[in-house]
Design an enzyme around this catalytic site. Sequence first.
Site, PDB file in Angstrom:
ATOM      1  N   HIS A   1     -10.045   1.580   0.990  1.00 54.88           N
ATOM      2  CA  HIS A   1      -8.589   1.439   0.913  1.00 54.88           C
ATOM      3  C   HIS A   1      -8.247   0.991  -0.494  1.00 54.88           C
ATOM      4  O   HIS A   1      -8.604  -0.116  -0.915  1.00 54.88           O
ATOM      5  CB  HIS A   1      -8.121   0.415   1.939  1.00 54.88           C
ATOM      6  CG  HIS A   1      -6.627   0.334   2.076  1.00 54.88           C
ATOM      7  ND1 HIS A   1      -5.760   1.016   1.260  1.00 54.88           N
ATOM      8  CD2 HIS A   1      -5.834  -0.364   2.948  1.00 54.88           C
ATOM      9  CE1 HIS A   1      -4.521   0.757   1.598  1.00 54.88           C
ATOM     10  NE2 HIS A   1      -4.535  -0.075   2.626  1.00 54.88           N
TER      11      HIS A   1
ATOM     12  N   LYS B   1     -10.313   7.106   3.909  1.00 62.18           N
ATOM     13  CA  LYS B   1     -10.668   5.745   3.523  1.00 62.18           C
ATOM     14  C   LYS B   1     -12.122   5.350   3.837  1.00 62.18           C
ATOM     15  O   LYS B   1     -12.687   4.516   3.127  1.00 62.18           O
ATOM     16  CB  LYS B   1      -9.689   4.752   4.144  1.00 62.18           C
ATOM     17  CG  LYS B   1      -8.300   4.789   3.483  1.00 62.18           C
ATOM     18  CD  LYS B   1      -7.340   3.793   4.100  1.00 62.18           C
ATOM     19  CE  LYS B   1      -6.043   3.704   3.300  1.00 62.18           C
ATOM     20  NZ  LYS B   1      -5.217   4.918   3.375  1.00 62.18           N
TER      21      LYS B   1
ATOM     22  N   CYS C   1       0.806  -1.226   0.000  1.00 64.29           N
ATOM     23  CA  CYS C   1       0.000   0.000   0.000  1.00 64.29           C
ATOM     24  C   CYS C   1       0.834   1.268   0.000  1.00 64.29           C
ATOM     25  O   CYS C   1       0.279   2.369   0.009  1.00 64.29           O
ATOM     26  CB  CYS C   1      -0.960  -0.019   1.184  1.00 64.29           C
ATOM     27  SG  CYS C   1      -1.959  -1.532   1.219  1.00 64.29           S
TER      28      CYS C   1
ATOM     29  N   PHE D   1       2.071  -3.601   3.831  1.00 61.95           N
ATOM     30  CA  PHE D   1       2.521  -4.894   4.325  1.00 61.95           C
ATOM     31  C   PHE D   1       4.032  -5.026   4.109  1.00 61.95           C
ATOM     32  O   PHE D   1       4.602  -4.452   3.192  1.00 61.95           O
ATOM     33  CB  PHE D   1       1.813  -6.028   3.590  1.00 61.95           C
ATOM     34  CG  PHE D   1       0.388  -6.238   4.021  1.00 61.95           C
ATOM     35  CD1 PHE D   1      -0.123  -5.662   5.164  1.00 61.95           C
ATOM     36  CD2 PHE D   1      -0.452  -7.053   3.266  1.00 61.95           C
ATOM     37  CE1 PHE D   1      -1.427  -5.876   5.558  1.00 61.95           C
ATOM     38  CE2 PHE D   1      -1.766  -7.275   3.650  1.00 61.95           C
ATOM     39  CZ  PHE D   1      -2.255  -6.684   4.801  1.00 61.95           C
TER      40      PHE D   1
ATOM     41  N   GLU E   1       0.237   4.096  13.659  1.00 64.40           N
ATOM     42  CA  GLU E   1       0.375   5.400  13.008  1.00 64.40           C
ATOM     43  C   GLU E   1       0.239   6.535  14.013  1.00 64.40           C
ATOM     44  O   GLU E   1       0.972   7.525  13.938  1.00 64.40           O
ATOM     45  CB  GLU E   1      -0.661   5.557  11.890  1.00 64.40           C
ATOM     46  CG  GLU E   1      -0.479   6.851  11.105  1.00 64.40           C
ATOM     47  CD  GLU E   1      -1.307   6.905   9.836  1.00 64.40           C
ATOM     48  OE1 GLU E   1      -1.046   7.791   9.003  1.00 64.40           O
ATOM     49  OE2 GLU E   1      -2.216   6.071   9.668  1.00 64.40           O
TER      50      GLU E   1
ATOM     51  N   HIS F   1      -2.693   7.436   6.807  1.00 61.27           N
ATOM     52  CA  HIS F   1      -2.966   6.168   6.126  1.00 61.27           C
ATOM     53  C   HIS F   1      -4.272   5.585   6.666  1.00 61.27           C
ATOM     54  O   HIS F   1      -5.095   5.109   5.895  1.00 61.27           O
ATOM     55  CB  HIS F   1      -1.802   5.205   6.348  1.00 61.27           C
ATOM     56  CG  HIS F   1      -1.899   3.941   5.554  1.00 61.27           C
ATOM     57  ND1 HIS F   1      -1.929   3.946   4.173  1.00 61.27           N
ATOM     58  CD2 HIS F   1      -2.001   2.638   5.937  1.00 61.27           C
ATOM     59  CE1 HIS F   1      -2.029   2.698   3.741  1.00 61.27           C
ATOM     60  NE2 HIS F   1      -2.079   1.889   4.779  1.00 61.27           N
TER      61      HIS F   1
END
Length: 396
Positions: A325, A320, A154, A383, A296, A285
């Site tokens: 996402h 999001k 991502c 990831f 985060e 994010h």
Amino acid sequence: MVTGMGIITSHGVGVEANWEKIKAGESSVGEITTFDASPYRGRLGAEIRGGTSTPVSRLRAGRLDRASHLLICAVREALGVAGLTRPGIDVFLSLGTTLGGMLSGEAFHREVIEKGISRARISKTLDYLAHYQAVNLFKEFALTGDYTVFSDACASSANAIGHAFGLIASGRYDVAIAGGYDTMTEFTFAGFNSLMAVTPEICRPFDKNRTGLVLGEGVGILVIEELGHAMRRNARVYCEITGYGAASDAYHMTSPDPDGKGAANAMAMALKEAAFPDIGYINAHGTATKYNDLMEARAITKVFSSGNNSGVDIPVSSIKPMIGHLLGAAGAVEAILSIMALVEDWLPPNINYVTPDPDCNLNIVTVGREAKIRAVLSNSFGFGGSNAALIFGEYR
């Protein structure tokens, strides 16, 4: 300098259509229609409705994956806005994706299972590989130059933009097309469900009662130019890219480092390169998974807090819950919407946020509002410990 932008999400086609809905705090999340989602824990997604085919002049439309159609459409908008529509433009093309033409790949494997390998159409694999959408762009727009495709989860398109920024800053190119794309596929949907990362209800980043993410699909494209080149063309400049940071924590294949060291390092690197501007908004994010949001929040606090136990005053939100996402497209789409926040002095809301999480001590924007912004920070984490941060500053 950013001189052109193109975007497609579940909110619609075009920067203006997307920005108006983001400002209004609208959600385009609904029941999945692309495939049967009934066997899965989560059944919601942010799909692009309506036709996905776009006119092409140098390619065979029927051979293109949906990803290529969407990408061509967004690039056409970005080049049109930038005023770079003539054939033969010398550019660096920098793209990020996690899936490439996965829908074509799914169709090919389905035929293999149903008909056998000898009867499966090999043409389904032509636009399957993640680099081939870039090849299609070079053909369709008669571009010259070179390209790179990033695929590090991502953070892919944020790193693609950061890489293009570096090449222009170093003087190797005057113009770059940079961004990312991904489509809704059952392959991905099943994977995120198997990780128990998809919520069966609404997406609520940083809320104490958050239960997971909602997947979406989309494309985001920036045209980036060296200042002198843009001035000679009398191009409109939306903003300046001033900082980029990338760091890997390699903590786990799918779980972030709980302390957020890699994310904090990426933000710190971007801030240093940008000469530590006054950040007026952080586009988080913010996936709404338990561990990502906590990580985060810790990373943002580590970088921006004035004390070990104090919170962060800078307004923070995640978009999001509105468009899902977007995986490989997330960084680019969120960069564009961060730029619009900068240009229009408007803070996008973090919708569905009701119950503050004391472990996520951030200044969450619950209702969109006006605010004077001179620099924005956009975070993208993926990831495998991929972390990227971009800073955009107002152009004076």
